[in-house]
Write an enzyme that holds these catalytic residues in place. Structure first.
Site, short mmCIF file in Angstrom:
data_model
loop_
_atom_site.label_atom_id
_atom_site.label_comp_id
_atom_site.label_asym_id
_atom_site.label_seq_id
_atom_site.Cartn_x
_atom_site.Cartn_y
_atom_site.Cartn_z
N HIS A 64 0.88 -1.17 0.00
CA HIS A 64 0.00 0.00 0.00
C HIS A 64 0.91 1.22 0.00
O HIS A 64 1.39 1.66 1.04
CB HIS A 64 -0.87 0.03 1.26
N HIS A 86 -5.41 1.76 6.98
CA HIS A 86 -6.40 0.87 7.57
C HIS A 86 -6.63 1.20 9.04
O HIS A 86 -5.75 1.71 9.73
CB HIS A 86 -5.93 -0.59 7.47
N TYR A 88 -6.71 -0.95 11.35
CA TYR A 88 -5.82 -1.76 12.20
C TYR A 88 -4.43 -1.14 12.38
O TYR A 88 -3.66 -1.57 13.23
CB TYR A 88 -5.69 -3.21 11.68
N GLU A 89 -4.12 -0.12 11.57
CA GLU A 89 -2.83 0.54 11.74
C GLU A 89 -2.81 1.45 12.97
O GLU A 89 -1.78 2.00 13.32
CB GLU A 89 -2.45 1.30 10.46
N ALA A 116 -8.95 -6.01 -1.50
CA ALA A 116 -8.71 -7.45 -1.55
C ALA A 116 -9.55 -8.05 -0.43
O ALA A 116 -9.66 -7.46 0.64
CB ALA A 116 -7.24 -7.73 -1.30
N MET A 217 -10.61 -5.95 5.52
CA MET A 217 -10.26 -5.08 6.65
C MET A 217 -10.31 -3.59 6.29
O MET A 217 -9.59 -2.78 6.87
CB MET A 217 -8.86 -5.44 7.15
N SER A 218 -11.15 -3.25 5.33
CA SER A 218 -11.19 -1.84 4.89
C SER A 218 -12.57 -1.49 4.37
O SER A 218 -13.55 -2.18 4.65
CB SER A 218 -10.15 -1.63 3.78
N HIS A 257 -0.32 -12.56 3.86
CA HIS A 257 -0.37 -11.27 3.16
C HIS A 257 0.27 -11.40 1.76
O HIS A 257 -0.20 -10.81 0.80
CB HIS A 257 0.36 -10.21 4.00
N1 HPA Z 1 -9.71 -11.87 5.72
C1 HPA Z 1 -9.68 -10.56 5.98
N2 HPA Z 1 -9.16 -9.68 5.15
C2 HPA Z 1 -8.66 -10.13 3.98
C3 HPA Z 1 -8.66 -11.49 3.65
C4 HPA Z 1 -9.21 -12.41 4.58
O1 HPA Z 1 -9.26 -13.63 4.37
N3 HPA Z 1 -8.08 -11.60 2.43
C5 HPA Z 1 -7.76 -10.34 2.03
N4 HPA Z 1 -8.10 -9.45 2.98
#
Ligand code: HPA
Length: 288
Positions: A64, A86, A88-89, A116, A217-218, A257
């Site tokens: 990113h 994000h 989570y950061e 993603a 997560m976004s 990741h």
């Molecule tokens: N879970 C959460 N976030 C994600 C995933 C996943 O499996 N794949 C890509 N981002």
């Protein structure tokens, strides 16, 4: 950590950009993992690293890069967030969505969000492309809504409607473009989790039970803010992995990741072409 955004903060960011670029984009795009190559195709591009822009926070995640790229794409002036920050950061939901407000202040009417995601619905495979028809904002439902705190009425209403959050007419455009290109387009509900740990098998089964088709997560906070500020939204997920719903499956295909980034790399040409065609269609419907 800032919990509420004011118009003044937004305007400082937008003024900074307005003074440095002639672009007045009508479309903003957030390019998540897998989609970042779209920004490389922008013509006459003009890029700003996030850290240069007042009040923008800087991403820390590999894959990113964190630039705001202005340019022409598919015949339209666009502003593309190449990478995003994000939740989570460690930032608040309000902070990570300030860029959406800045794009709105510059005149963007449409937001295209991409990400993603892990496939939750049975049968989804890495490389699948899913149009987001709705979302479940799990962090928002649990209190981390970007609109939490005092509401600045100049930015939007206290209680914005989120039905529909994803614009039906824009979804139709995407369907039409995918059909024209022969791209298989799935449709489904995106569930946002806080991350950064991936889900346990029990959590994946929970997500499926509550109606999620994909998990990531976004995105959801960005969409809340875009709707709050009156933008029309289109969302797309690239399925990069199958979220494992049993321990056996977890052992069989561990989610990493790197796997997420690799699936993004492979899908890049298809995504770039799809987005370009989509923007071409959008250019024809956005009245001048
Ligand atoms: N879970 C959460 N976030 C994600 C995933 C996943 O499996 N794949 C890509 N981002």
């Amino acid at each position: 950590m800032v919990d509420a955004i004011t118009l003044e903060t937004v305007q400082e960011a937008a003024d900074y950009l307005r003074a440095r670029t002639p672009y007045r984009p009508r479309v903003g795009m957030v390019l998540g993992s897998g989609f970042s190559g779209v920004a490389e195709r922008a013509l006459e591009a003009h890029a700003f690293p996030f850290e240069e822009i007042p009040h923008f926070v800087k991403p820390t995640v590999p894959g990113h890069s964190g630039r705001l790229v202005f340019g022409r794409f598919g015949g339209l002036e666009v502003a593309m967030m190449q990478g995003r920050v994000h939740f989570y950061e460690g930032h608040s939901a309000a902070e990570i969505t300030l860029p959406i407000r800045a794009l709105r202040a510059m005149g963007a009417e449409v937001l295209i969000v991409t990400n993603a995601a892990g496939g939750v619905r049975r049968g989804m495979r890495p490389g699948d492309i899913m149009a987001i028809v709705d979302h479940i904002n799990l962090i928002g439902l649990a209190g981390h809504n970007p609109l939490r705190g005092p509401n600045d009425d100049r930015l939007g209403p206290r209680f914005p409607d989120m039905s529909p959050a994803y614009d039906p007419a824009l979804l139709d455009l995407l369907r039409a473009e995918a059909r024209a290109q022969g791209v298989r387009l799935l449709e489904g509900v995106y569930a946002m989790v806080g991350g950064p740990s991936f889900e346990t098998p029990a959590e994946v089964r929970f997500l499926r039970a509550i109606g999620a088709d994909a998990v990531g997560m976004s995105t959801a906070p960005e969409v809340v803010v875009a709707r709050h500020s009156g933008m029309r939204v289109l969302g797309l997920s690239l399925i990069t992995n199958v979220a494992p719903d049993s321990l056996a499956r977890r052992l069989e295909e561990e989610t990493t990741h790197e796997q997420v980034l690799a699936a993004g790399e492979r899908a890049m040409p298809v995504l770039v072409r799809l987005m370009e065609g989509l923007l071409g269609r959008l250019a024809r419907i956005l009245e001048r």
